[in-house]
Design an enzyme around this catalytic site. Structure first.
Site, PDB file in Angstrom:
ATOM      1  N   LYS A   8      -4.885   4.881  10.225  1.00 41.23           N
ATOM      2  CA  LYS A   8      -5.318   5.175   8.841  1.00 41.23           C
ATOM      3  C   LYS A   8      -6.550   4.348   8.540  1.00 41.23           C
ATOM      4  CE  LYS A   8      -4.043   1.007   6.952  1.00 41.23           C
ATOM      5  NZ  LYS A   8      -5.045   0.012   6.568  1.00 41.23           N
ATOM      6  N   ASP A 136       2.771  -0.806   4.663  1.00 41.24           N
ATOM      7  CA  ASP A 136       2.088   0.491   4.738  1.00 41.24           C
ATOM      8  C   ASP A 136       2.804   1.482   5.665  1.00 41.24           C
ATOM      9  OD1 ASP A 136       1.522  -0.755   7.107  1.00 41.24           O
ATOM     10  OD2 ASP A 136      -0.660  -0.603   6.953  1.00 41.24           O
TER      11      ASP A 136
HETATM   12  C1  LIG Z   1      -4.155  -5.290   2.643  1.00 39.94           C
HETATM   13  C2  LIG Z   1      -3.771  -4.292   3.691  1.00 39.94           C
HETATM   14  C3  LIG Z   1      -4.156  -2.924   3.102  1.00 39.94           C
HETATM   15  O1  LIG Z   1      -4.083  -1.889   3.977  1.00 39.94           O
HETATM   16  O2  LIG Z   1      -4.520  -4.627   4.833  1.00 39.94           O
HETATM   17  P1  LIG Z   1      -4.489  -4.103   6.388  1.00 39.94           P
HETATM   18  O3  LIG Z   1      -3.280  -4.653   7.082  1.00 39.94           O
HETATM   19  O4  LIG Z   1      -4.501  -2.623   6.343  1.00 39.94           O
HETATM   20  O5  LIG Z   1      -5.738  -4.683   6.951  1.00 39.94           O
HETATM   21  C4  LIG Z   1      -2.282  -4.362   3.926  1.00 39.94           C
HETATM   22  O6  LIG Z   1      -1.567  -4.048   2.769  1.00 39.94           O
HETATM   23  C5  LIG Z   1      -1.858  -5.749   4.363  1.00 39.94           C
HETATM   24  O7  LIG Z   1      -0.554  -5.630   4.802  1.00 39.94           O
HETATM   25  P2  LIG Z   1      -0.043  -6.389   6.119  1.00 39.94           P
HETATM   26  O8  LIG Z   1      -1.083  -6.364   7.194  1.00 39.94           O
HETATM   27  O9  LIG Z   1       1.294  -5.791   6.410  1.00 39.94           O
HETATM   28  O10 LIG Z   1       0.031  -7.820   5.609  1.00 39.94           O
HETATM   29  P3  LIG Z   1       1.221  -8.844   5.836  1.00 39.94           P
HETATM   30  O11 LIG Z   1       1.276  -9.170   7.275  1.00 39.94           O
HETATM   31  O12 LIG Z   1       2.433  -8.319   5.130  1.00 39.94           O
HETATM   32  O13 LIG Z   1       0.693 -10.101   4.996  1.00 39.94           O
HETATM   33  C6  LIG Z   1      -0.109 -11.111   5.527  1.00 39.94           C
HETATM   34  C7  LIG Z   1      -0.381 -12.090   4.406  1.00 39.94           C
HETATM   35  O14 LIG Z   1      -1.286 -11.500   3.448  1.00 39.94           O
HETATM   36  C8  LIG Z   1      -0.932 -11.853   2.117  1.00 39.94           C
HETATM   37  N1  LIG Z   1      -0.630 -10.647   1.333  1.00 39.94           N
HETATM   38  C9  LIG Z   1      -0.261  -9.484   1.925  1.00 39.94           C
HETATM   39  C10 LIG Z   1      -0.060  -8.334   1.173  1.00 39.94           C
HETATM   40  C11 LIG Z   1      -0.234  -8.415  -0.239  1.00 39.94           C
HETATM   41  N2  LIG Z   1      -0.079  -7.335  -1.007  1.00 39.94           N
HETATM   42  N3  LIG Z   1      -0.590  -9.584  -0.804  1.00 39.94           N
HETATM   43  C12 LIG Z   1      -0.807 -10.700  -0.053  1.00 39.94           C
HETATM   44  O15 LIG Z   1      -1.148 -11.753  -0.577  1.00 39.94           O
HETATM   45  C13 LIG Z   1       0.259 -12.794   2.219  1.00 39.94           C
HETATM   46  O16 LIG Z   1      -0.250 -14.111   2.260  1.00 39.94           O
HETATM   47  C14 LIG Z   1       0.842 -12.443   3.586  1.00 39.94           C
HETATM   48  O17 LIG Z   1       1.526 -13.524   4.148  1.00 39.94           O
END
Ligand SMILES: C[C@@](CO)(OP(=O)(O)O)[C@H](O)COP(=O)(O)OP(=O)(O)OC[C@H]1O[C@@H](n2ccc(N)nc2=O)[C@H](O)[C@@H]1O
Ligand SMILES: Nc1ncnc2c1ncn2[C@@H]1O[C@H](COP(=O)(O)OP(=O)(O)O)[C@@H](O)[C@H]1O
Length: 277
Positions: A8, A136
């Site tokens: 995505k 996600d």
């Molecule tokens: C921001 C996004 C948007 O698509 O980035 P990508 O992963 O796609 O790059 C995602 O929601 C990312 O989700 P994900 O990659 O699962 O993040 P996680 O491992 O759950 O979180 C890593 C860290 O980011 C912070 N975190 C994450 C999600 C959120 N809504 N708020 C936060 O502050 C927290 O400190 C967490 O410990």
């Protein structure tokens, strides 16, 4: 049984509030892109444990136990006591790219097990299981353009089609920590809502649709920002970093010719075109 989990991209990403639990509320649009892994399961002969994972393609550092396809299997196995499975995973989607490849694998594994073992689970139930594996992850069950809010886990479908547009996506050999990227941002509400912007023609997105992570990531890794500039130099109608990086995509008109550009030896480069969803 074989399936092809796809990646995505994020179309816009506004980080609106810091929550008391330290997480952030955000709004974004997830849109499927045809960059695919391959995932196959077969029934495993007795005496070889409950699962075996064979991996090929791009390397992931995880132990088999913490691979998201195994976590997905265990989740359904706990509930349905599934037969043992032999899993083949070919990684083509780069990790740590903001492309959701791990989440896609997990969601497609749930769908694969549901079909293979005729569990009869409807999409809503599969989405509930997927949500346990990553914020996600549930998006990849229906795998259609989706507006996401909350911490990125509350979904509503969005009528949006990029059919015909070309996409050029580059993931440089740079690792961005999602946690650090969040920590450097001052959350704020956007002037125009992302849903409204998404209804405008793609040609009007530049200057309106924003990924807030760019403001914290580009100063630290100028090479990522330079890829975005290159996309616009090459005629992109819209370009952005996806998620928390490090991949950057450009959207181009149907008849655009995308030249060869050297983004570094270790960069992942994809050129494709959107078809109907
Ligand atoms: C921001 C996004 C948007 O698509 O980035 P990508 O992963 O796609 O790059 C995602 O929601 C990312 O989700 P994900 O990659 O699962 O993040 P996680 O491992 O759950 O979180 C890593 C860290 O980011 C912070 N975190 C994450 C999600 C959120 N809504 N708020 C936060 O502050 C927290 O400190 C967490 O410990
Ligand atoms: N099947 C999988 N494919 C990719 N990454 C996986 C998988 N299983 C576990 N992971 C781990 O999940 C993390 C996030 O990967 P991924 O979802 O591909 O990237 P991103 O969060 O940038 O979209 C990586 O650190 C990776 O080690």
């Amino acid at each position: 049984m074989l399936t092809f989990p796809n990646a995505k991209i994020n179309l816009g990403l506004n980080i609106t509030e810091k929550r008391p639990d330290g997480y952030h509320n955000l709004e974004t649009i997830f849109y499927p892109v045809p960059i695919e892994d391959a995932l196959e399961i077969n029934i495993l002969n007795k005496g070889n444990g409950k699962f075996r994972l064979h991996q090929a393609g791009l390397e992931i550092e995880e132990e088999a136990e913490s691979n998201l396809v195994v976590k997905a299997y265990k989740l359904l196995d706990d509930r349905f006591n599934l037969p043992p499975v032999d899993i083949h995973l070919f990684k083509h989607i780069p990790s740590g790219a903001g492309l959701g490849g791990g989440s896609a694998d997990a969601a497609f594994m749930l769908k694969l097990l549901n079909n293979k073992f005729e569990l009869g689970l409807p999409d809503d139930t599969l989405e509930e299981y997927a949500a346990k594996l990553g914020a996600d992850c549930a998006f990849f069950i229906k795998n259609r353009p989706t507006y996401a809010e909350g911490i990125g886990n509350i979904f509503s479908p969005l009528p949006l089609s990029l059919k015909g547009y070309r996409i050029w996506l580059v993931k440089p050999d740079i690792f961005v920590s999602t946690r650090d990227a969040f920590a450097k941002i001052k959350p704020h509400h956007p002037e125009m809502s992302l849903k409204e912007i998404a209804q405008l023609p793609v040609e009007e997105w530049n200057g309106r649709m924003v990924n807030d992570f760019e403001e914290s990531v580009f100063p630290q890794f100028p090479a990522i920002g330079e890829i975005k500039e290159e996309m616009y130099r090459q005629g992109a109608v819209y370009a952005s970093m996806s998620g928390s990086g490090s991949s950057v995509y450009g959207l181009f008109k149907e008849d655009a010719v995308l030249p060869e550009v050297d983004f570094g030896e270790k960069a992942f480069v994809y050129k494709g075109q959107f078809t109907d969803i």
